[in-house]
Design a protein around this motif. Structure first.
Motif, mmCIF file in Angstrom:
data_model
loop_
_atom_site.group_PDB
_atom_site.id
_atom_site.type_symbol
_atom_site.label_atom_id
_atom_site.label_comp_id
_atom_site.label_asym_id
_atom_site.label_seq_id
_atom_site.Cartn_x
_atom_site.Cartn_y
_atom_site.Cartn_z
ATOM 1 N N PHE A 1 -9.195 -7.077 -2.544
ATOM 2 C CA PHE A 1 -8.902 -6.287 -3.746
ATOM 3 C C PHE A 1 -7.539 -5.603 -3.598
ATOM 4 N N GLN A 2 -7.269 -5.138 -2.382
ATOM 5 C CA GLN A 2 -6.055 -4.332 -2.166
ATOM 6 C C GLN A 2 -4.802 -5.188 -1.972
ATOM 7 N N ALA B 1 -23.509 -9.746 -7.135
ATOM 8 C CA ALA B 1 -23.080 -9.324 -5.794
ATOM 9 C C ALA B 1 -22.034 -8.224 -5.724
ATOM 10 N N VAL B 2 -21.297 -7.938 -6.790
ATOM 11 C CA VAL B 2 -20.157 -7.016 -6.595
ATOM 12 C C VAL B 2 -20.265 -5.718 -7.407
ATOM 13 N N ASN B 3 -20.275 -5.820 -8.738
ATOM 14 C CA ASN B 3 -20.103 -4.636 -9.581
ATOM 15 C C ASN B 3 -21.449 -4.000 -9.935
ATOM 16 N N ARG C 1 0.826 -1.224 0.000
ATOM 17 C CA ARG C 1 0.000 0.000 0.000
ATOM 18 C C ARG C 1 0.855 1.267 0.000
ATOM 19 N N VAL D 1 -12.662 -7.983 -10.112
ATOM 20 C CA VAL D 1 -13.193 -9.125 -9.366
ATOM 21 C C VAL D 1 -14.718 -9.072 -9.516
ATOM 22 N N THR E 1 -20.234 -6.890 3.047
ATOM 23 C CA THR E 1 -19.507 -7.317 1.847
ATOM 24 C C THR E 1 -18.261 -6.451 1.663
ATOM 25 N N LEU F 1 -25.862 -4.777 -11.477
ATOM 26 C CA LEU F 1 -26.084 -5.422 -10.175
ATOM 27 C C LEU F 1 -27.556 -5.365 -9.764
ATOM 28 N N THR G 1 -6.444 -8.475 -8.407
ATOM 29 C CA THR G 1 -7.076 -9.204 -9.511
ATOM 30 C C THR G 1 -6.033 -9.953 -10.326
ATOM 31 N N LYS H 1 -0.314 4.283 -1.741
ATOM 32 C CA LYS H 1 -1.403 5.001 -1.067
ATOM 33 C C LYS H 1 -0.880 5.707 0.187
HETATM 34 C C1 LIG Z 1 -17.455 -4.002 -4.034
HETATM 35 C C2 LIG Z 1 -17.610 -2.674 -3.360
HETATM 36 C C3 LIG Z 1 -17.856 -2.899 -1.890
HETATM 37 C C4 LIG Z 1 -16.317 -1.871 -3.518
HETATM 38 O O1 LIG Z 1 -16.527 -0.667 -2.818
HETATM 39 P P1 LIG Z 1 -16.054 0.713 -3.420
HETATM 40 O O2 LIG Z 1 -16.581 1.811 -2.600
HETATM 41 O O3 LIG Z 1 -16.257 0.706 -4.906
HETATM 42 O O4 LIG Z 1 -14.560 0.582 -3.119
HETATM 43 P P2 LIG Z 1 -13.492 1.663 -3.429
HETATM 44 O O5 LIG Z 1 -13.835 2.453 -4.651
HETATM 45 O O6 LIG Z 1 -13.207 2.394 -2.166
HETATM 46 O O7 LIG Z 1 -12.292 0.735 -3.791
HETATM 47 C C5 LIG Z 1 -11.552 0.041 -2.808
HETATM 48 C C6 LIG Z 1 -10.466 -0.688 -3.542
HETATM 49 O O8 LIG Z 1 -11.039 -1.826 -4.180
HETATM 50 C C7 LIG Z 1 -10.771 -1.785 -5.584
HETATM 51 N N1 LIG Z 1 -11.952 -2.310 -6.258
HETATM 52 C C8 LIG Z 1 -13.219 -1.870 -6.157
HETATM 53 N N2 LIG Z 1 -14.039 -2.663 -6.879
HETATM 54 C C9 LIG Z 1 -13.263 -3.631 -7.424
HETATM 55 C C10 LIG Z 1 -13.531 -4.755 -8.244
HETATM 56 N N3 LIG Z 1 -14.753 -5.056 -8.662
HETATM 57 N N4 LIG Z 1 -12.501 -5.538 -8.601
HETATM 58 C C11 LIG Z 1 -11.251 -5.259 -8.197
HETATM 59 N N5 LIG Z 1 -10.937 -4.212 -7.402
HETATM 60 C C12 LIG Z 1 -11.932 -3.406 -7.028
HETATM 61 C C13 LIG Z 1 -10.514 -0.319 -5.907
HETATM 62 O O9 LIG Z 1 -9.713 -0.200 -7.046
HETATM 63 C C14 LIG Z 1 -9.806 0.134 -4.654
HETATM 64 O O10 LIG Z 1 -8.474 -0.255 -4.664
HETATM 65 P P3 LIG Z 1 -7.360 0.719 -4.002
HETATM 66 O O11 LIG Z 1 -7.730 0.915 -2.551
HETATM 67 O O12 LIG Z 1 -6.086 -0.055 -4.180
HETATM 68 O O13 LIG Z 1 -7.406 1.997 -4.791
HETATM 69 C C15 LIG Z 1 -18.743 -1.843 -4.031
HETATM 70 O O14 LIG Z 1 -18.588 -1.913 -5.412
HETATM 71 C C16 LIG Z 1 -20.104 -2.305 -3.638
HETATM 72 O O15 LIG Z 1 -20.634 -1.855 -2.639
HETATM 73 N N6 LIG Z 1 -20.707 -3.202 -4.460
HETATM 74 C C17 LIG Z 1 -22.031 -3.697 -4.162
HETATM 75 C C18 LIG Z 1 -21.991 -4.702 -3.044
HETATM 76 C C19 LIG Z 1 -23.373 -5.085 -2.658
HETATM 77 O O16 LIG Z 1 -24.054 -4.333 -1.989
HETATM 78 N N7 LIG Z 1 -23.787 -6.274 -3.142
HETATM 79 C C20 LIG Z 1 -25.106 -6.783 -2.854
HETATM 80 C C21 LIG Z 1 -25.117 -7.704 -1.660
HETATM 81 S S1 LIG Z 1 -23.834 -8.928 -1.695
#
Ligand SMILES: CC(C)(COP(=O)(O)OP(=O)(O)OC[C@H]1O[C@@H](n2cnc3c(N)ncnc32)[C@H](O)[C@@H]1OP(=O)(O)O)[C@@H](O)C(=O)NCCC(=O)NCCS
Ligand SMILES: CC(=O)OP(=O)(O)O
Length: 360
Positions: A173-174, A204-206, A124, A185, A165, A305, A178, A127
Protein backbone atom coordinates in the motif's frame (compact mmCIF):
# COMPACT_ATOMS: atom_id res chain seq x y z
CA UNK A 1 2.29 -35.98 -11.74
CA UNK A 2 1.56 -37.47 -8.35
CA UNK A 3 -1.40 -36.49 -6.27
CA UNK A 4 -1.30 -36.48 -2.51
CA UNK A 5 -4.62 -36.39 -0.74
CA UNK A 6 -4.12 -34.39 2.42
CA UNK A 7 -6.07 -34.82 5.62
CA UNK A 8 -6.67 -31.05 5.82
CA UNK A 9 -8.08 -30.76 2.35
CA UNK A 10 -9.14 -34.22 1.11
CA UNK A 11 -10.51 -32.89 -2.18
CA UNK A 12 -7.48 -30.88 -3.27
CA UNK A 13 -4.83 -32.58 -5.38
CA UNK A 14 -1.33 -31.45 -4.49
CA UNK A 15 1.20 -31.20 -7.29
CA UNK A 16 4.51 -32.68 -6.36
CA UNK A 17 6.06 -33.18 -9.75
CA UNK A 18 5.86 -32.25 -13.41
CA UNK A 19 2.24 -32.37 -14.62
CA UNK A 20 1.39 -35.39 -16.74
CA UNK A 21 -0.38 -34.03 -19.84
CA UNK A 22 -2.19 -37.34 -20.51
CA UNK A 23 -4.01 -37.03 -17.18
CA UNK A 24 -4.99 -33.45 -17.95
CA UNK A 25 -6.46 -34.56 -21.28
CA UNK A 26 -8.98 -36.73 -19.43
CA UNK A 27 -10.24 -33.66 -17.55
CA UNK A 28 -10.18 -31.44 -20.63
CA UNK A 29 -12.51 -33.84 -22.48
CA UNK A 30 -15.18 -32.68 -20.03
CA UNK A 31 -14.89 -28.91 -20.52
CA UNK A 32 -17.88 -28.07 -18.28
CA UNK A 33 -16.19 -29.65 -15.25
CA UNK A 34 -13.68 -27.16 -13.91
CA UNK A 35 -11.73 -29.02 -11.32
CA UNK A 36 -8.86 -27.47 -9.39
CA UNK A 37 -6.58 -29.55 -11.59
CA UNK A 38 -7.86 -28.03 -14.85
CA UNK A 39 -7.91 -24.55 -13.33
CA UNK A 40 -4.31 -24.91 -12.23
CA UNK A 41 -3.12 -26.26 -15.56
CA UNK A 42 -4.84 -23.43 -17.48
CA UNK A 43 -3.40 -20.90 -15.07
CA UNK A 44 0.09 -22.27 -15.56
CA UNK A 45 -0.33 -22.23 -19.34
CA UNK A 46 -1.36 -18.56 -19.18
CA UNK A 47 1.55 -17.62 -16.93
CA UNK A 48 3.99 -19.28 -19.35
CA UNK A 49 2.80 -17.16 -22.30
CA UNK A 50 4.59 -14.06 -20.95
CA UNK A 51 7.12 -15.27 -18.43
CA UNK A 52 7.37 -13.08 -15.34
CA UNK A 53 9.74 -12.92 -12.35
CA UNK A 54 8.14 -13.41 -8.93
CA UNK A 55 9.91 -12.64 -5.66
CA UNK A 56 9.30 -14.91 -2.67
CA UNK A 57 10.73 -13.40 0.54
CA UNK A 58 10.01 -16.51 2.66
CA UNK A 59 12.72 -18.94 1.58
CA UNK A 60 12.88 -20.20 5.17
CA UNK A 61 9.54 -21.99 4.65
CA UNK A 62 9.65 -25.48 3.10
CA UNK A 63 6.23 -25.04 1.45
CA UNK A 64 7.52 -21.98 -0.37
CA UNK A 65 10.66 -23.82 -1.52
CA UNK A 66 8.57 -26.76 -2.75
CA UNK A 67 6.12 -24.47 -4.57
CA UNK A 68 9.03 -22.65 -6.22
CA UNK A 69 10.49 -25.97 -7.30
CA UNK A 70 7.16 -26.93 -8.94
CA UNK A 71 6.89 -23.53 -10.66
CA UNK A 72 10.46 -23.77 -11.99
CA UNK A 73 10.18 -27.43 -13.02
CA UNK A 74 7.02 -26.60 -14.99
CA UNK A 75 8.63 -23.46 -16.56
CA UNK A 76 5.81 -21.24 -15.25
CA UNK A 77 7.78 -18.19 -14.10
CA UNK A 78 11.18 -17.06 -12.88
CA UNK A 79 11.70 -17.04 -9.13
CA UNK A 80 13.73 -14.73 -6.88
CA UNK A 81 14.49 -15.54 -3.25
CA UNK A 82 15.93 -13.13 -0.72
CA UNK A 83 18.51 -14.28 1.80
CA UNK A 84 21.79 -16.12 2.10
CA UNK A 85 22.36 -18.05 -1.14
CA UNK A 86 24.32 -20.93 0.38
CA UNK A 87 21.78 -21.53 3.17
CA UNK A 88 18.78 -21.42 0.84
CA UNK A 89 20.31 -23.73 -1.79
CA UNK A 90 21.47 -26.22 0.84
CA UNK A 91 18.03 -26.28 2.46
CA UNK A 92 16.32 -26.91 -0.90
CA UNK A 93 18.84 -29.60 -1.87
CA UNK A 94 18.46 -31.40 1.46
CA UNK A 95 14.71 -31.58 0.93
CA UNK A 96 14.95 -32.63 -2.73
CA UNK A 97 13.55 -29.41 -4.21
CA UNK A 98 15.04 -28.12 -7.44
CA UNK A 99 15.56 -24.37 -7.26
CA UNK A 100 18.74 -24.34 -9.36
CA UNK A 101 17.30 -21.72 -11.73
CA UNK A 102 16.14 -19.34 -8.99
CA UNK A 103 17.96 -16.05 -8.47
CA UNK A 104 18.94 -15.42 -4.85
CA UNK A 105 19.46 -11.84 -3.75
CA UNK A 106 21.38 -10.85 -0.62
CA UNK A 107 19.31 -8.13 1.14
CA UNK A 108 22.55 -6.48 2.29
CA UNK A 109 23.89 -6.22 -1.29
CA UNK A 110 24.86 -2.55 -1.89
CA UNK A 111 23.93 -2.93 -5.58
CA UNK A 112 20.30 -3.07 -4.41
CA UNK A 113 20.42 -0.99 -1.22
CA UNK A 114 22.12 1.98 -2.91
CA UNK A 115 19.00 2.33 -5.09
CA UNK A 116 16.33 1.18 -2.62
CA UNK A 117 17.27 3.29 0.43
CA UNK A 118 16.93 6.75 -1.21
CA UNK A 119 13.83 5.71 -3.13
CA UNK A 120 12.03 4.39 -0.03
CA UNK A 121 12.97 7.56 1.88
CA UNK A 122 11.63 9.64 -1.04
CA UNK A 123 8.35 7.67 -1.17
CA UNK A 124 7.82 8.06 2.60
CA UNK A 125 9.22 11.60 2.92
CA UNK A 126 5.75 12.98 3.79
CA UNK A 127 5.73 10.60 6.76
CA UNK A 128 9.13 11.95 7.81
CA UNK A 129 11.20 8.88 6.88
CA UNK A 130 14.94 9.49 6.74
CA UNK A 131 17.43 7.42 4.72
CA UNK A 132 18.65 5.89 7.97
CA UNK A 133 15.09 4.79 8.82
CA UNK A 134 14.59 3.54 5.26
CA UNK A 135 17.71 1.37 5.56
CA UNK A 136 16.32 -0.04 8.82
CA UNK A 137 12.91 -0.75 7.22
CA UNK A 138 14.57 -2.63 4.35
CA UNK A 139 15.88 -5.23 6.82
CA UNK A 140 12.24 -6.37 6.89
CA UNK A 141 12.09 -8.70 3.88
CA UNK A 142 8.46 -7.76 3.13
CA UNK A 143 9.66 -4.20 2.54
CA UNK A 144 12.76 -5.34 0.60
CA UNK A 145 10.70 -7.62 -1.68
CA UNK A 146 8.06 -4.93 -2.23
CA UNK A 147 10.84 -2.51 -3.21
CA UNK A 148 12.14 -5.11 -5.68
CA UNK A 149 8.73 -5.01 -7.39
CA UNK A 150 8.49 -1.22 -7.25
CA UNK A 151 11.99 -0.85 -8.77
CA UNK A 152 11.31 -3.39 -11.54
CA UNK A 153 13.77 -6.01 -10.21
CA UNK A 154 10.80 -8.36 -9.88
CA UNK A 155 7.36 -8.29 -11.53
CA UNK A 156 5.32 -9.43 -8.52
CA UNK A 157 5.60 -10.65 -4.94
CA UNK A 158 3.99 -13.55 -3.05
CA UNK A 159 4.34 -13.72 0.73
CA UNK A 160 2.35 -14.46 3.88
CA UNK A 161 3.18 -18.13 4.57
CA UNK A 162 4.89 -16.90 7.74
CA UNK A 163 3.68 -13.30 7.99
CA UNK A 164 0.32 -11.77 8.87
CA UNK A 165 -1.83 -10.15 6.20
CA UNK A 166 -0.93 -6.70 7.55
CA UNK A 167 2.83 -7.42 7.46
CA UNK A 168 2.53 -8.64 3.89
CA UNK A 169 0.27 -6.06 2.30
CA UNK A 170 0.85 -2.74 4.11
CA UNK A 171 4.31 -2.29 2.45
CA UNK A 172 2.60 -2.64 -0.94
CA UNK A 173 0.00 0.00 0.00
CA UNK A 174 2.81 2.37 0.95
CA UNK A 175 5.29 1.65 -1.86
CA UNK A 176 3.44 0.29 -4.89
CA UNK A 177 0.24 2.22 -4.08
CA UNK A 178 -3.26 2.01 -5.52
CA UNK A 179 -4.01 2.41 -9.21
CA UNK A 180 -5.19 5.89 -10.18
CA UNK A 181 -8.74 4.71 -11.01
CA UNK A 182 -9.53 3.21 -7.59
CA UNK A 183 -9.47 4.52 -4.01
CA UNK A 184 -8.57 1.23 -2.31
CA UNK A 185 -6.82 -2.08 -2.68
CA UNK A 186 -9.27 -4.94 -2.21
CA UNK A 187 -9.43 -8.67 -2.93
CA UNK A 188 -11.41 -11.53 -4.41
CA UNK A 189 -11.52 -15.28 -4.10
CA UNK A 190 -12.12 -17.48 -7.14
CA UNK A 191 -14.51 -20.18 -5.95
CA UNK A 192 -13.95 -23.27 -8.13
CA UNK A 193 -17.41 -24.86 -8.26
CA UNK A 194 -18.03 -28.16 -10.05
CA UNK A 195 -19.31 -26.48 -13.21
CA UNK A 196 -18.15 -22.84 -13.04
CA UNK A 197 -15.99 -20.26 -11.32
CA UNK A 198 -17.66 -17.74 -8.99
CA UNK A 199 -15.92 -14.59 -7.80
CA UNK A 200 -16.36 -13.39 -4.19
CA UNK A 201 -15.15 -9.96 -3.01
CA UNK A 202 -13.94 -8.47 -0.70
CA UNK A 203 -13.36 -11.31 1.76
CA UNK A 204 -9.89 -10.36 3.02
CA UNK A 205 -8.96 -6.68 3.23
CA UNK A 206 -11.50 -3.89 3.86
CA UNK A 207 -13.48 -4.23 7.08
CA UNK A 208 -16.36 -1.78 6.62
CA UNK A 209 -16.23 -0.20 3.16
CA UNK A 210 -18.15 3.01 2.52
CA UNK A 211 -20.60 2.98 -0.44
CA UNK A 212 -17.92 4.65 -2.61
CA UNK A 213 -15.35 2.02 -1.58
CA UNK A 214 -17.89 -0.77 -2.19
CA UNK A 215 -18.40 0.64 -5.68
CA UNK A 216 -14.61 0.55 -6.23
CA UNK A 217 -14.48 -3.05 -4.94
CA UNK A 218 -17.29 -3.91 -7.42
CA UNK A 219 -15.49 -2.47 -10.44
CA UNK A 220 -12.10 -3.93 -9.43
CA UNK A 221 -13.70 -7.35 -8.88
CA UNK A 222 -15.28 -7.22 -12.34
CA UNK A 223 -11.86 -6.47 -13.84
CA UNK A 224 -10.27 -9.38 -11.97
CA UNK A 225 -13.14 -11.66 -13.05
CA UNK A 226 -12.50 -10.79 -16.70
CA UNK A 227 -8.74 -11.31 -16.25
CA UNK A 228 -9.42 -14.87 -15.05
CA UNK A 229 -12.00 -15.82 -17.68
CA UNK A 230 -15.30 -14.95 -15.96
CA UNK A 231 -17.73 -12.72 -17.91
CA UNK A 232 -19.06 -10.69 -14.95
CA UNK A 233 -22.69 -10.51 -13.89
CA UNK A 234 -22.43 -8.75 -10.57
CA UNK A 235 -24.59 -8.96 -7.45
CA UNK A 236 -24.14 -6.47 -4.60
CA UNK A 237 -25.31 -8.61 -1.72
CA UNK A 238 -27.64 -7.63 1.09
CA UNK A 239 -30.43 -9.05 3.22
CA UNK A 240 -32.78 -7.20 0.84
CA UNK A 241 -33.67 -7.90 -2.79
CA UNK A 242 -34.59 -4.52 -4.23
CA UNK A 243 -36.82 -2.86 -1.63
CA UNK A 244 -37.89 -6.07 0.13
CA UNK A 245 -35.97 -5.09 3.28
CA UNK A 246 -35.11 -1.75 4.80
CA UNK A 247 -32.38 -0.25 6.96
CA UNK A 248 -29.15 1.72 6.84
CA UNK A 249 -27.14 -1.27 5.58
CA UNK A 250 -29.56 -1.70 2.66
CA UNK A 251 -29.34 2.01 1.84
CA UNK A 252 -25.53 1.74 1.77
CA UNK A 253 -25.76 -1.02 -0.85
CA UNK A 254 -28.33 0.99 -2.87
CA UNK A 255 -25.82 3.86 -2.98
CA UNK A 256 -22.86 1.57 -3.77
CA UNK A 257 -24.84 0.06 -6.67
CA UNK A 258 -25.65 3.51 -8.04
CA UNK A 259 -22.00 4.58 -7.82
CA UNK A 260 -20.68 1.36 -9.38
CA UNK A 261 -23.08 1.72 -12.32
CA UNK A 262 -22.01 5.34 -12.71
CA UNK A 263 -18.33 4.33 -12.60
CA UNK A 264 -18.72 1.67 -15.27
CA UNK A 265 -22.08 1.80 -17.09
CA UNK A 266 -21.09 -1.18 -19.29
CA UNK A 267 -21.12 -3.65 -16.38
CA UNK A 268 -24.17 -5.79 -15.57
CA UNK A 269 -24.79 -4.89 -11.91
CA UNK A 270 -27.70 -5.69 -9.58
CA UNK A 271 -28.11 -4.55 -6.00
CA UNK A 272 -29.17 -4.80 -3.32
CA UNK A 273 -29.90 -8.48 -3.82
CA UNK A 274 -29.97 -11.55 -1.56
CA UNK A 275 -27.63 -14.45 -2.32
CA UNK A 276 -30.50 -16.83 -3.19
CA UNK A 277 -32.05 -14.39 -5.66
CA UNK A 278 -28.64 -13.72 -7.17
CA UNK A 279 -27.69 -17.34 -7.78
CA UNK A 280 -30.91 -19.35 -8.19
CA UNK A 281 -33.11 -18.75 -11.30
CA UNK A 282 -36.26 -20.05 -9.55
CA UNK A 283 -35.87 -17.67 -6.61
CA UNK A 284 -34.90 -14.87 -9.01
CA UNK A 285 -38.16 -15.31 -10.96
CA UNK A 286 -40.11 -14.66 -7.74
CA UNK A 287 -37.97 -11.96 -6.16
CA UNK A 288 -36.53 -9.98 -9.08
CA UNK A 289 -38.13 -11.20 -12.33
CA UNK A 290 -36.96 -8.23 -14.43
CA UNK A 291 -33.30 -8.28 -13.41
CA UNK A 292 -30.76 -9.36 -16.06
CA UNK A 293 -28.40 -10.46 -13.25
CA UNK A 294 -30.72 -12.18 -10.75
CA UNK A 295 -30.43 -15.97 -10.97
CA UNK A 296 -27.30 -15.70 -13.16
CA UNK A 297 -24.83 -13.78 -10.99
CA UNK A 298 -21.22 -14.95 -10.98
CA UNK A 299 -19.52 -12.05 -9.15
CA UNK A 300 -20.73 -11.52 -5.58
CA UNK A 301 -19.82 -8.37 -3.65
CA UNK A 302 -20.25 -8.67 0.10
CA UNK A 303 -21.19 -5.52 2.06
CA UNK A 304 -18.53 -5.98 4.77
CA UNK A 305 -15.50 -8.08 5.64
CA UNK A 306 -17.52 -9.87 8.31
CA UNK A 307 -20.04 -11.00 5.68
CA UNK A 308 -17.40 -11.75 3.02
CA UNK A 309 -14.89 -13.66 5.11
CA UNK A 310 -17.56 -15.70 6.87
CA UNK A 311 -19.37 -16.24 3.57
CA UNK A 312 -16.42 -17.58 1.59
CA UNK A 313 -15.25 -19.85 4.41
CA UNK A 314 -18.81 -21.17 4.95
CA UNK A 315 -19.07 -22.16 1.28
CA UNK A 316 -15.49 -23.50 1.15
CA UNK A 317 -15.69 -25.57 4.33
CA UNK A 318 -19.27 -26.83 3.93
CA UNK A 319 -19.13 -27.86 0.28
CA UNK A 320 -15.53 -28.82 -0.46
CA UNK A 321 -15.27 -26.07 -3.08
CA UNK A 322 -11.70 -24.91 -3.62
CA UNK A 323 -11.21 -21.21 -2.87
CA UNK A 324 -8.29 -19.60 -4.72
CA UNK A 325 -7.12 -16.35 -3.15
CA UNK A 326 -7.20 -13.82 -1.75
CA UNK A 327 -6.20 -12.18 -5.03
CA UNK A 328 -5.32 -8.54 -4.38
CA UNK A 329 -6.65 -6.00 -6.87
CA UNK A 330 -6.20 -2.27 -7.29
CA UNK A 331 -2.40 -2.15 -6.83
CA UNK A 332 -0.14 -0.65 -9.50
CA UNK A 333 1.86 -3.90 -9.54
CA UNK A 334 0.85 -7.32 -8.20
CA UNK A 335 1.45 -8.46 -4.63
CA UNK A 336 -0.44 -11.39 -3.14
CA UNK A 337 -0.89 -12.63 0.39
CA UNK A 338 -0.92 -16.28 1.46
CA UNK A 339 -2.83 -17.74 4.36
CA UNK A 340 -0.37 -18.96 6.99
CA UNK A 341 -2.18 -22.30 6.61
CA UNK A 342 -1.49 -22.35 2.86
CA UNK A 343 -0.84 -25.70 1.21
CA UNK A 344 1.94 -26.05 -1.36
CA UNK A 345 -0.73 -26.13 -4.05
CA UNK A 346 -2.21 -22.82 -2.84
CA UNK A 347 1.24 -21.25 -3.10
CA UNK A 348 1.76 -22.62 -6.63
CA UNK A 349 -1.62 -21.13 -7.67
CA UNK A 350 -0.83 -17.78 -6.06
CA UNK A 351 2.55 -17.52 -7.80
CA UNK A 352 0.93 -18.31 -11.17
CA UNK A 353 -1.90 -15.81 -10.52
CA UNK A 354 0.63 -13.12 -9.62
CA UNK A 355 2.56 -13.85 -12.81
CA UNK A 356 -0.64 -13.51 -14.88
CA UNK A 357 -1.52 -10.24 -13.12
CA UNK A 358 1.95 -8.95 -14.03
CA UNK A 359 1.39 -9.59 -17.75
CA UNK A 360 0.54 -6.65 -20.08
C1 LIG B 1 -5.54 -4.19 5.49
C2 LIG B 1 -5.21 -3.80 6.89
C3 LIG B 1 -4.17 -4.74 7.43
C4 LIG B 1 -4.62 -2.38 6.89
O1 LIG B 1 -4.29 -2.11 8.23
P1 LIG B 1 -4.59 -0.70 8.87
O2 LIG B 1 -4.35 -0.75 10.32
O3 LIG B 1 -5.90 -0.18 8.34
O4 LIG B 1 -3.45 0.09 8.23
P2 LIG B 1 -3.14 1.59 8.48
O5 LIG B 1 -4.38 2.37 8.76
O6 LIG B 1 -2.02 1.66 9.46
O7 LIG B 1 -2.63 1.99 7.07
C5 LIG B 1 -1.35 1.63 6.59
C6 LIG B 1 -1.23 2.24 5.23
O8 LIG B 1 -1.99 1.45 4.31
C7 LIG B 1 -2.95 2.27 3.64
N1 LIG B 1 -4.15 1.47 3.47
C8 LIG B 1 -4.86 0.85 4.42
N2 LIG B 1 -5.87 0.14 3.86
C9 LIG B 1 -5.76 0.32 2.52
C10 LIG B 1 -6.48 -0.18 1.41
N3 LIG B 1 -7.52 -0.99 1.54
N4 LIG B 1 -6.08 0.20 0.18
C11 LIG B 1 -5.03 1.02 0.01
N5 LIG B 1 -4.30 1.51 1.04
C12 LIG B 1 -4.66 1.16 2.27
C13 LIG B 1 -3.17 3.47 4.56
O9 LIG B 1 -3.60 4.58 3.83
C14 LIG B 1 -1.78 3.66 5.13
O10 LIG B 1 -0.96 4.32 4.22
P3 LIG B 1 0.16 5.35 4.78
O11 LIG B 1 1.08 4.59 5.70
O12 LIG B 1 0.84 5.81 3.52
O13 LIG B 1 -0.60 6.44 5.49
C15 LIG B 1 -6.49 -3.75 7.78
O14 LIG B 1 -7.49 -3.08 7.08
C16 LIG B 1 -6.96 -5.11 8.18
O15 LIG B 1 -6.52 -5.63 9.18
N6 LIG B 1 -7.90 -5.69 7.39
C17 LIG B 1 -8.42 -7.00 7.71
C18 LIG B 1 -7.42 -8.07 7.35
C19 LIG B 1 -7.91 -9.39 7.82
O16 LIG B 1 -7.85 -9.69 9.00
N7 LIG B 1 -8.45 -10.17 6.86
C20 LIG B 1 -8.97 -11.48 7.16
C21 LIG B 1 -7.96 -12.57 6.93
S1 LIG B 1 -7.12 -12.44 5.37
C1 LIG C 1 -8.23 -14.75 3.87
C2 LIG C 1 -8.24 -15.39 5.21
O1 LIG C 1 -9.26 -15.46 5.87
O2 LIG C 1 -7.03 -15.82 5.61
P1 LIG C 1 -6.73 -16.57 7.00
O3 LIG C 1 -7.54 -17.84 6.98
O4 LIG C 1 -5.25 -16.78 6.99
O5 LIG C 1 -7.17 -15.65 8.12
Amino acid sequence: MREEITADHPEVPVFTDRIDESILEVFKQKPTIRTPLVFQSELMERARVQRRRIVLPEADDDRVLQAASIILTNDVSDIVFIGDEKTIRERANNRGYNIDDALIVDPADPAYLSRYVPELARLRAKKGMTEEQAAEKLKDLSYFATMMVHMGDADGMVSGANHTTAETIIPSFQIIKTKPDTSIVSSVFLMLMADRVLVYGDCAVNTNPTPAQLADITVSSAETAIQFGVDPRIALLSYSSGASGTGADVEAVVEATRLAREKNPDLLIEGPIQYDAAVDPNVARKKMPDSPVAGRANVFIFPSLNAGNIGYKAVQRSSGVVAVGPILQGLNKPVNDLSRGALVDDIVNTIAITAVQAQN
